[in-house]
Design a protein around this motif. Structure first.
Motif, PDB file in Angstrom:
ATOM      1  N   MET A  74     -70.562  -9.907   8.824  1.00 19.70           N
ATOM      2  CA  MET A  74     -71.272 -10.705   7.824  1.00 19.70           C
ATOM      3  C   MET A  74     -72.009  -9.818   6.819  1.00 19.70           C
ATOM      4  SD  MET A  74     -70.481 -13.792   8.136  1.00 19.70           S
ATOM      5  CE  MET A  74     -71.583 -14.242   6.783  1.00 19.70           C
ATOM      6  N   VAL A  75     -72.551  -8.687   7.264  1.00 24.45           N
ATOM      7  CA  VAL A  75     -73.187  -7.755   6.328  1.00 24.45           C
ATOM      8  C   VAL A  75     -72.160  -7.242   5.322  1.00 24.45           C
ATOM      9  CG1 VAL A  75     -74.280  -5.488   6.090  1.00 24.45           C
ATOM     10  CG2 VAL A  75     -75.053  -7.067   7.870  1.00 24.45           C
ATOM     11  N   SER A  76     -70.969  -6.917   5.802  1.00 28.72           N
ATOM     12  CA  SER A  76     -69.902  -6.467   4.905  1.00 28.72           C
ATOM     13  C   SER A  76     -69.539  -7.561   3.901  1.00 28.72           C
ATOM     14  CB  SER A  76     -68.654  -6.070   5.709  1.00 28.72           C
ATOM     15  OG  SER A  76     -68.926  -4.982   6.557  1.00 28.72           O
ATOM     16  N   VAL A  77     -69.454  -8.799   4.378  1.00 31.67           N
ATOM     17  CA  VAL A  77     -69.139  -9.921   3.495  1.00 31.67           C
ATOM     18  C   VAL A  77     -70.229 -10.101   2.445  1.00 31.67           C
ATOM     19  CG1 VAL A  77     -68.863 -12.429   3.392  1.00 31.67           C
ATOM     20  CG2 VAL A  77     -67.695 -11.118   5.171  1.00 31.67           C
ATOM     21  N   ILE A  78     -71.483 -10.007   2.848  1.00 31.93           N
ATOM     22  CA  ILE A  78     -72.596 -10.194   1.908  1.00 31.93           C
ATOM     23  C   ILE A  78     -72.561  -9.141   0.811  1.00 31.93           C
ATOM     24  CG2 ILE A  78     -75.115 -10.063   1.679  1.00 31.93           C
ATOM     25  CD1 ILE A  78     -75.268 -11.317   4.517  1.00 31.93           C
ATOM     26  N   ILE A  79     -72.425  -7.875   1.195  1.00 35.33           N
ATOM     27  CA  ILE A  79     -72.383  -6.804   0.184  1.00 35.33           C
ATOM     28  C   ILE A  79     -71.164  -6.980  -0.722  1.00 35.33           C
ATOM     29  CG2 ILE A  79     -72.152  -4.313  -0.162  1.00 35.33           C
ATOM     30  CD1 ILE A  79     -73.605  -3.935   2.515  1.00 35.33           C
ATOM     31  N   GLY A  80     -70.022  -7.282  -0.117  1.00 37.32           N
ATOM     32  CA  GLY A  80     -68.813  -7.465  -0.905  1.00 37.32           C
ATOM     33  C   GLY A  80     -68.924  -8.603  -1.894  1.00 37.32           C
ATOM     34  N   GLN A  81     -69.503  -9.727  -1.473  1.00 39.08           N
ATOM     35  CA  GLN A  81     -69.602 -10.877  -2.366  1.00 39.08           C
ATOM     36  C   GLN A  81     -70.633 -10.662  -3.474  1.00 39.08           C
ATOM     37  OE1 GLN A  81     -67.626 -13.341  -2.641  1.00 39.08           O
ATOM     38  NE2 GLN A  81     -66.437 -13.015  -0.777  1.00 39.08           N
ATOM     39  N   LEU A  82     -71.668  -9.887  -3.216  1.00 43.28           N
ATOM     40  CA  LEU A  82     -72.603  -9.549  -4.297  1.00 43.28           C
ATOM     41  C   LEU A  82     -71.897  -8.727  -5.383  1.00 43.28           C
ATOM     42  CD1 LEU A  82     -75.813  -8.668  -2.229  1.00 43.28           C
ATOM     43  CD2 LEU A  82     -75.468 -10.670  -3.694  1.00 43.28           C
ATOM     44  N   LEU A  83     -71.051  -7.799  -4.958  1.00 44.19           N
ATOM     45  CA  LEU A  83     -70.282  -7.015  -5.926  1.00 44.19           C
ATOM     46  C   LEU A  83     -69.258  -7.887  -6.652  1.00 44.19           C
ATOM     47  CD1 LEU A  83     -69.708  -3.737  -3.854  1.00 44.19           C
ATOM     48  CD2 LEU A  83     -71.314  -4.100  -5.744  1.00 44.19           C
ATOM     49  N   VAL A  84     -68.659  -8.827  -5.936  1.00 43.34           N
ATOM     50  CA  VAL A  84     -67.724  -9.761  -6.566  1.00 43.34           C
ATOM     51  C   VAL A  84     -68.412 -10.538  -7.680  1.00 43.34           C
ATOM     52  CG1 VAL A  84     -66.423 -11.902  -6.210  1.00 43.34           C
ATOM     53  CG2 VAL A  84     -66.160 -10.005  -4.611  1.00 43.34           C
ATOM     54  N   ALA A  85     -69.621 -11.025  -7.421  1.00 39.61           N
ATOM     55  CA  ALA A  85     -70.354 -11.797  -8.424  1.00 39.61           C
ATOM     56  C   ALA A  85     -70.582 -10.982  -9.695  1.00 39.61           C
ATOM     57  CB  ALA A  85     -71.686 -12.276  -7.851  1.00 39.61           C
ATOM     58  N   SER A 252     -62.411  -4.841   1.551  1.00 37.26           N
ATOM     59  CA  SER A 252     -61.489  -5.913   1.906  1.00 37.26           C
ATOM     60  C   SER A 252     -61.984  -7.264   1.406  1.00 37.26           C
ATOM     61  CB  SER A 252     -61.307  -5.948   3.429  1.00 37.26           C
ATOM     62  OG  SER A 252     -60.508  -7.034   3.822  1.00 37.26           O
ATOM     63  N   THR A 253     -63.291  -7.477   1.477  1.00 38.00           N
ATOM     64  CA  THR A 253     -63.874  -8.722   0.975  1.00 38.00           C
ATOM     65  C   THR A 253     -63.625  -8.865  -0.516  1.00 38.00           C
ATOM     66  OG1 THR A 253     -65.587  -8.710   2.681  1.00 38.00           O
ATOM     67  CG2 THR A 253     -66.016 -10.017   0.701  1.00 38.00           C
ATOM     68  N   ILE A 254     -63.837  -7.797  -1.266  1.00 38.18           N
ATOM     69  CA  ILE A 254     -63.588  -7.839  -2.714  1.00 38.18           C
ATOM     70  C   ILE A 254     -62.097  -8.016  -2.976  1.00 38.18           C
ATOM     71  CG2 ILE A 254     -63.844  -6.615  -4.898  1.00 38.18           C
ATOM     72  CD1 ILE A 254     -66.103  -5.001  -3.594  1.00 38.18           C
ATOM     73  N   GLY A 255     -61.269  -7.284  -2.201  1.00 33.80           N
ATOM     74  CA  GLY A 255     -59.830  -7.359  -2.407  1.00 33.80           C
ATOM     75  C   GLY A 255     -59.261  -8.749  -2.204  1.00 33.80           C
ATOM     76  N   SER A 256     -59.879  -9.548  -1.350  1.00 30.15           N
ATOM     77  CA  SER A 256     -59.368 -10.891  -1.083  1.00 30.15           C
ATOM     78  C   SER A 256     -59.492 -11.812  -2.283  1.00 30.15           C
ATOM     79  CB  SER A 256     -60.106 -11.500   0.116  1.00 30.15           C
ATOM     80  OG  SER A 256     -61.476 -11.738  -0.199  1.00 30.15           O
ATOM     81  N   ILE A 257     -60.371 -11.484  -3.230  1.00 33.02           N
ATOM     82  CA  ILE A 257     -60.569 -12.316  -4.416  1.00 33.02           C
ATOM     83  C   ILE A 257     -60.258 -11.539  -5.687  1.00 33.02           C
ATOM     84  CG2 ILE A 257     -63.025 -11.717  -4.630  1.00 33.02           C
ATOM     85  CD1 ILE A 257     -61.481 -15.167  -5.350  1.00 33.02           C
ATOM     86  N   CYS A 258     -59.635 -10.348  -5.555  1.00 28.78           N
ATOM     87  CA  CYS A 258     -59.475  -9.466  -6.713  1.00 28.78           C
ATOM     88  C   CYS A 258     -58.591 -10.065  -7.800  1.00 28.78           C
ATOM     89  CB  CYS A 258     -58.960  -8.095  -6.295  1.00 28.78           C
ATOM     90  SG  CYS A 258     -57.328  -8.113  -5.515  1.00 28.78           S
ATOM     91  N   ALA A 259     -57.611 -10.902  -7.424  1.00 32.13           N
ATOM     92  CA  ALA A 259     -56.771 -11.531  -8.446  1.00 32.13           C
ATOM     93  C   ALA A 259     -57.582 -12.510  -9.284  1.00 32.13           C
ATOM     94  CB  ALA A 259     -55.596 -12.242  -7.790  1.00 32.13           C
ATOM     95  N   GLY A 260     -58.521 -13.229  -8.656  1.00 30.05           N
ATOM     96  CA  GLY A 260     -59.388 -14.144  -9.387  1.00 30.05           C
ATOM     97  C   GLY A 260     -60.368 -13.425 -10.294  1.00 30.05           C
ATOM     98  N   ILE A 261     -60.846 -12.259  -9.856  1.00 27.99           N
ATOM     99  CA  ILE A 261     -61.722 -11.456 -10.702  1.00 27.99           C
ATOM    100  C   ILE A 261     -60.972 -11.010 -11.955  1.00 27.99           C
ATOM    101  CG2 ILE A 261     -63.061  -9.312 -10.864  1.00 27.99           C
ATOM    102  CD1 ILE A 261     -63.459  -9.467  -7.832  1.00 27.99           C
ATOM    103  N   LEU A 262     -59.715 -10.613 -11.768  1.00 33.02           N
ATOM    104  CA  LEU A 262     -58.928 -10.036 -12.852  1.00 33.02           C
ATOM    105  C   LEU A 262     -58.788 -10.984 -14.033  1.00 33.02           C
ATOM    106  CD1 LEU A 262     -57.136  -7.521 -13.562  1.00 33.02           C
ATOM    107  CD2 LEU A 262     -55.198  -8.871 -12.733  1.00 33.02           C
ATOM    108  N   ASN A 263     -58.474 -12.241 -13.777  1.00 29.79           N
ATOM    109  CA  ASN A 263     -58.233 -13.168 -14.888  1.00 29.79           C
ATOM    110  C   ASN A 263     -59.380 -14.150 -15.067  1.00 29.79           C
ATOM    111  OD1 ASN A 263     -57.567 -14.642 -12.487  1.00 29.79           O
ATOM    112  ND2 ASN A 263     -56.382 -16.081 -13.711  1.00 29.79           N
ATOM    113  N   GLN A 264     -60.597 -13.687 -14.820  1.00 23.03           N
ATOM    114  CA  GLN A 264     -61.762 -14.566 -14.921  1.00 23.03           C
ATOM    115  C   GLN A 264     -61.917 -15.173 -16.313  1.00 23.03           C
ATOM    116  OE1 GLN A 264     -64.842 -16.760 -13.636  1.00 23.03           O
ATOM    117  NE2 GLN A 264     -63.376 -15.592 -12.435  1.00 23.03           N
ATOM    118  N   SER A 265     -61.489 -14.453 -17.349  1.00 27.95           N
ATOM    119  CA  SER A 265     -61.633 -14.974 -18.709  1.00 27.95           C
ATOM    120  C   SER A 265     -60.778 -16.219 -18.950  1.00 27.95           C
ATOM    121  CB  SER A 265     -61.267 -13.897 -19.736  1.00 27.95           C
ATOM    122  OG  SER A 265     -59.937 -13.457 -19.546  1.00 27.95           O
ATOM    123  N   ASP A 266     -59.763 -16.450 -18.112  1.00 26.61           N
ATOM    124  CA  ASP A 266     -58.977 -17.677 -18.230  1.00 26.61           C
ATOM    125  C   ASP A 266     -59.839 -18.913 -17.982  1.00 26.61           C
ATOM    126  OD1 ASP A 266     -56.573 -16.516 -18.889  1.00 26.61           O
ATOM    127  OD2 ASP A 266     -55.839 -16.412 -16.832  1.00 26.61           O
TER     128      ASP A 266
END
Length: 572
Positions: A74-85, A252-266
């Motif tokens: 869960m700590v890994s998920v929290i840090i990863g999701q903060l970076l995702v945001a 890995s947490t960031i990688g799971s959503i990396c495609a969504g990050i890439l085209n966020q401007s859509d």
């Protein structure tokens, strides 16, 4: 043949769109105010609906598989999701301020021709992930059908073993595909209400499952305290081993959503005002994703307590099936499984339609805008996504699926180049009219239509990750020095940082032409008066060293884009 092609051309609706050509149609033109309908709460609904899904629920499962306990995961998920945001908001600025999507974004980053490289990469991901999510949606449909007719779980399988799927699962997938198809017809600007109602329903459903599991187990379940025994993973020794495992968990947490990050401007291009995407996404992206991951791991832990003879039930559809079958088919259990299954069907539609079908539609529209719009592209994405038989990618040992899950190796550096180019190199200044021109007169033509600075930066961000990537997808893993393994474990954040820094350095050493230029006219009728007056979106006065010649060219640029000509299609 020419008559058929003429009939297939995309029709324009107003003077600002112009004729559809090889470079522009109404779905990739900068959006006018009338089509920008997403406020801050729309982004909240979007992320709840696309985050509270089967994939989000099972986030922690892979992390427990590498030896982390629940709290370390869960700590890994929290840090990863903060970076995702942070990455989501940073990559969403272009859409929110200039109202263009991913296909056009990459024209000023990689060049008008170089932009096809990331575009094709994103189209591939949209197609494959549409198919994968289709399978998860089909599993949820199976739960709904079986809650009405319990014998559906034991339906006689008439398919050969080579099909790679059983009949009841195939029926569920086809039903889910049929439900999804009409939803592709809904334009993204009309998603506000579906996002709101859908996010409320799935949030309530997951919270109800969380409370039910805690009450039934009278606690958090054995997984919270004995994760290694239940997951079968060897416990970590601590120290450096634990630190690198958690670093891998973050990546890995960031990688799971990396495609969504890439085209966020859509998506952010539909923002009613530029700030709509900022605070809402900075809050809801980490909070929503952390909550659903926590719900998933706790409910799975509780299920391990009251269904000890079952394997770990990470997937909600497996849990719901176990609930129904072990209750003896009681009416109450069947009703609960029906409504929960419907909620998960809806959430899969919520992630698959905007996240894959519409994203693929926008990208196909950028590839062939003269003949493909969002709807046609969305249906094309869906059709190919079904045709690839995605259930075969999820069964057995699949090198292709391993490659797909490791795609952050390529997407992290790509995202780094994009964000660095807009925020640092260009300081948010764009000349919109030149994004739709493909000749040397465009300031985004660079060298033969390709920005080799961006391409070189991407390559230099990817190459350190390749030894680990090749080893991970190879049937016979390579004997690598531990350092290469650690580098690969940091795939997305390391690749992002390397490519971003290299791109900024190369652009400072050999600056692109006309940095700081913007159109002095609102060429496409894109900006509201409040944006012009506040210098937001249409940044009047931002242009550095502006001159009369560039000013007079604005109207000429629009006419050039509109004319397009039959010859435009030849460049593709």
């Amino acid at each position: 043949m020419s008559r058929l092609l003429k009939r297939l051309e995309i029709k324009h609706k107003d003077e600002f769109e112009g004729e559809a050509t090889a470079w522009i149609n109404r779905d990739i033109v900068p959006l006018p105010p009338s089509r920008r309908t997403w406020g801050a709460w729309s982004f909240v609904g979007y992320w709840l609906l696309t985050g509270f899904t089967i994939g989000g629920w099972t986030t922690a499962s892979s992390l427990l598989g590498i030896g982390l306990n629940v709290w370390q995961a869960m700590v890994s998920v929290i840090i990863g999701q903060l970076l995702v945001a942070l990455a989501v908001v940073a990559n969403g600025y272009v859409g929110a301020e200039w109202h263009v999507g991913f296909p056009v974004y990459n024209r000023f980053v990689f060049g008008v021709y170089g932009s096809f490289f990331p575009l094709l990469m994103r189209i591939l991901l949209s197609i494959v992930w549409y198919g994968v999510q289709l399978v998860f949606g089909g599993k949820s449909v199976k739960v709904v059908i079986a809650s009405i007719w319990p014998s559906f779980y034991t339906l006689h399988n008439t398919l050969p073993e080579s099909a790679g799927i059983e009949l009841n699962d195939l029926i569920g997938i086809l039903v889910f595909a049929a439900i999804s198809m009409p939803l592709i017809l809904v334009p993204p600007e009309h998603y506000r209400k579906p996002f709101f109602y859908g996010s409320v329903i799935i949030t309530v459903t997951m919270f109800a499952m969380f409370v039910w599991a805690l009450a039934k187990e009278h606690g958090g379940g054995p997984l919270l305290s004995h994760a290694n025994q239940l997951s079968g993973a060897a416990p970590l020794a601590g120290g450096a081993q634990l630190g690198w495992a958690m670093a891998y968990g973050v990546s890995s947490t960031i990688g799971s959503i990396c495609a969504g990050i890439l085209n966020q401007s859509d998506y952010t291009r539909f923002a009613a005002y530029p700030r709509a995407q900022i605070v809402s996404q900075l809050v809801i992206v980490p909070v929503g994703s952390i909550l659903v991951a926590f719900f998933g791991v706790v409910v799975t832990s509780c299920a391990a307590g009251f269904f000890p003879e079952e394997p770990l039930l990470w997937a909600p559809y497996d849990l719901l099936q176990a609930v129904q079958t072990r209750s003896g088919g009681s009416a109450g259990a069947r009703a609960a499984c029906f409504f929960a299954g419907c909620a998960f069907v809806m959430s899969q539609c919520g992630v698959n339609i905007p996240g894959n079908a519409i994203a693929g539609g926008i990208d196909f529209s950028g590839l062939l805008p003269k003949y493909i719009n969002i709807r046609r592209g969305g249906f094309l994405t869906a059709a190919i996504g079904i045709a690839i038989c995605p259930w075969k990618l999820l069964t057995g040992s699949s090198v292709f699926l391993t490659v797909l899950s490791s795609f952050s190796v390529f997407l992290g550096p790509l995202t780094g180049v994009m964000i660095a180019d807009y925020l640092v190199v260009r300081k948010k200044a764009l000349r919109l009219s030149h994004l739709y021109k493909h000749d040397p007169d465009s300031i985004y033509y660079f060298t033969y239509g390709v920005n080799f600075r961006a391409l070189a930066a991407w390559v230099l961000g990817v190459w350190p990750l390749m030894p680990g990537f090749i080893s991970s997808v190879s049937p016979h893993p390579l004997a690598l020095a531990q350092g290469w393994v650690y580098v690969y474990d940091l795939a997305w954040p390391l690749g992002f940082a390397l490519s971003a820094v290299v791109h900024v350095v190369l652009s400072a050493a050999v600056p692109p032409v006309a940095l700081g230029e913007v159109d002095e006219e609102d060429v496409f009728g894109t900006f509201a008066e409040r944006e012009v007056g506040r210098g937001r979106g249409f940044p009047v006065g931002r242009r550095e060293g502006g001159g009369g010649e560039g000013d007079r060219e604005s109207v000429e640029d629009l006419e050039s884009v509109k004319r397009g000509g039959e010859s435009d299609i030849a460049v593709l």
